[in-house]
Design an enzyme around this catalytic site. Structure first.
Site, mmCIF file in Angstrom:
data_model
loop_
_atom_site.group_PDB
_atom_site.id
_atom_site.type_symbol
_atom_site.label_atom_id
_atom_site.label_comp_id
_atom_site.label_asym_id
_atom_site.label_seq_id
_atom_site.Cartn_x
_atom_site.Cartn_y
_atom_site.Cartn_z
ATOM 1 N N CYS A 148 0.846 -1.085 0.051
ATOM 2 C CA CYS A 148 -0.026 0.032 0.040
ATOM 3 C C CYS A 148 0.714 1.249 -0.157
ATOM 4 O O CYS A 148 1.796 1.347 0.999
ATOM 5 C CB CYS A 148 -0.900 -0.059 1.034
ATOM 6 S SG CYS A 148 -2.088 1.263 1.271
ATOM 7 N N CYS A 181 -3.257 6.941 -4.814
ATOM 8 C CA CYS A 181 -2.950 5.603 -4.905
ATOM 9 C C CYS A 181 -1.555 5.436 -5.279
ATOM 10 O O CYS A 181 -1.264 5.445 -6.477
ATOM 11 C CB CYS A 181 -4.128 4.845 -5.770
ATOM 12 S SG CYS A 181 -3.942 3.011 -5.388
ATOM 13 N N GLY A 182 -0.820 4.850 -4.322
ATOM 14 C CA GLY A 182 0.577 4.739 -4.498
ATOM 15 C C GLY A 182 0.722 3.490 -5.592
ATOM 16 O O GLY A 182 1.659 3.631 -6.414
ATOM 17 N N ASP A 222 -10.227 5.189 -3.178
ATOM 18 C CA ASP A 222 -9.223 5.777 -2.648
ATOM 19 C C ASP A 222 -9.133 7.206 -2.664
ATOM 20 O O ASP A 222 -9.474 8.031 -3.524
ATOM 21 C CB ASP A 222 -7.665 5.255 -3.468
ATOM 22 C CG ASP A 222 -6.393 5.577 -2.554
ATOM 23 O OD1 ASP A 222 -6.329 6.260 -1.867
ATOM 24 O OD2 ASP A 222 -5.776 4.728 -2.612
ATOM 25 N N HIS A 251 -8.466 -3.952 -7.992
ATOM 26 C CA HIS A 251 -8.565 -2.643 -7.970
ATOM 27 C C HIS A 251 -8.787 -2.004 -9.310
ATOM 28 O O HIS A 251 -8.238 -2.389 -10.479
ATOM 29 C CB HIS A 251 -7.166 -1.837 -7.701
ATOM 30 C CG HIS A 251 -6.666 -2.212 -6.364
ATOM 31 N ND1 HIS A 251 -6.476 -3.411 -5.695
ATOM 32 C CD2 HIS A 251 -6.516 -1.073 -5.220
ATOM 33 C CE1 HIS A 251 -6.156 -3.244 -4.481
ATOM 34 N NE2 HIS A 251 -6.353 -1.912 -4.252
#
Length: 310
Positions: free
Chosen positions: A88, A236-237, A232, A208
């Site tokens: 994450c 969102c990394g 998110d 996702h």
């Protein structure tokens, strides 16, 4: 009564709940083994921490673990209302900021062990954090799925630490006041992928969905639907990492060039990548802010002590 010591932060609006203590022992093996033990034997601690009445669908948990390697600053297991996450990005930024708050690290470069591999995190003097992520790559290009009510939808399947289906031609308006419609659309796309049997590598589920649009001030604006149907708030990394992998594969972004990714609420990550043999190694930079430090209590006679599980 059980006690869980937690520290909350948010990264670009997306919350991270670091669990400092209170979870049961998971052994001293790699983070992937500890995740498996947590999921198999102690999942109720996840639900107690993340689900109502103590948590919410948007919350991401980060269990702080002792690392395997003496050279690592920490180990971490990420989880949310639907289950567990391999990696994450926003959560790593929140974790590093929290470790600084705890006095465990100073500005500099730190290694964090995750279930999908080690990541390198740099805490800068201004307390922003750069995360050098795990390898990211595009698995499939221009995948077409049928979505009832929306026709054919075309997107790319990519890995950025989690599996993503990335869509640019979607006809949706990516704006904060339109999140309900965006979530419904993205959920329909995910259902279409499941019906069609479209997966990531080795049959991994694509959990996702990432929608992109032009942005007047930044390179792109995105909406990301996470597992469990929460969206998110941050850019969102891992999703930005997956996007960089696709841009690199298409020759649309050079190594080292900056990419500024805005979220649906307007928060921004700055990103770039290095080439690797089978993909790219992304670096994501953002900031987290502390919001709470508390002890969660689980009373023995509380009927919802382990969360409201549907």
């Amino acid at each position: 009564m059980k006690h869980l010591h937690i520290i909350d932060s948010h990264t670009g609006g997306e919350p991270t709940r670091v669990v400092v203590s209170g979870f049961p022992p998971l052994g001293d093996g790699p983070m992937a083994e500890r995740l498996a033990a947590l999921a198999r034997d102690h999942d109720r601690y996840r639900t107690a921490c993340i689900l109502e009445p103590r948590g919410s669908d948007v919350l991401v948990g980060a269990l702080l673990c002792e690392p395997v390697s003496a050279g690592a600053a920490a180990g971490v297991i990420f989880f949310n209302n639907a289950g567990y996450l391999g990696m994450c990005g926003h959560g790593t930024i929140g974790l590093v900021r929290t470790l600084h708050h705890m006095g465990r690290i100073a500005p500099g470069v730190h290694r964090i062990e995750t279930p999908v591999g080690d990541v390198e995190a740099t805490l800068h003097d201004d307390l922003s954090v750069s995360v050098r992520n795990v390898l990211a790559y595009r698995h499939a290009k221009d995948v077409v799925v049928e979505v009832p009510g929306h026709g054919s939808v075309t997107g790319d399947v990519a890995w950025g630490g989690n599996w993503f289906f990335l869509v640019s031609d979607h006809g949706q308006r990516i704006a904060g006041e339109n999140v309900a419609a965006l979530a419904a659309y993205a959920s329909a796309v995910r259902a279409g992928l499941e019906r069609a049997g479209v997966t990531g590598r080795d049959g991994a589920p694509i959990d996702h969905i990432e929608l992109f649009a032009d942005d007047p001030e930044h390179d792109s604006r995105s909406f990301v639907l996470c597992p469990g149907h929460a969206y998110d708030r941050s850019p969102c990394g891992t999703g930005t990492s997956a996007k960089l992998a696709c841009l690199a594969a298409d020759g649309k972004l050079a190594p080292g060039a900056a990419w500024r990714q805005a979220s649906v609420i307007g928060s921004v990550f700055s990103a770039s990548y290095e080439r690797a043999e089978s993909g790219v190694v992304p670096t994501i930079r953002g900031s987290a802010h502390l919001s709470a430090e508390a002890t969660l209590l689980i009373e023995d006679d509380d009927p919802f002590g382990w969360g409201i599980v549907s």
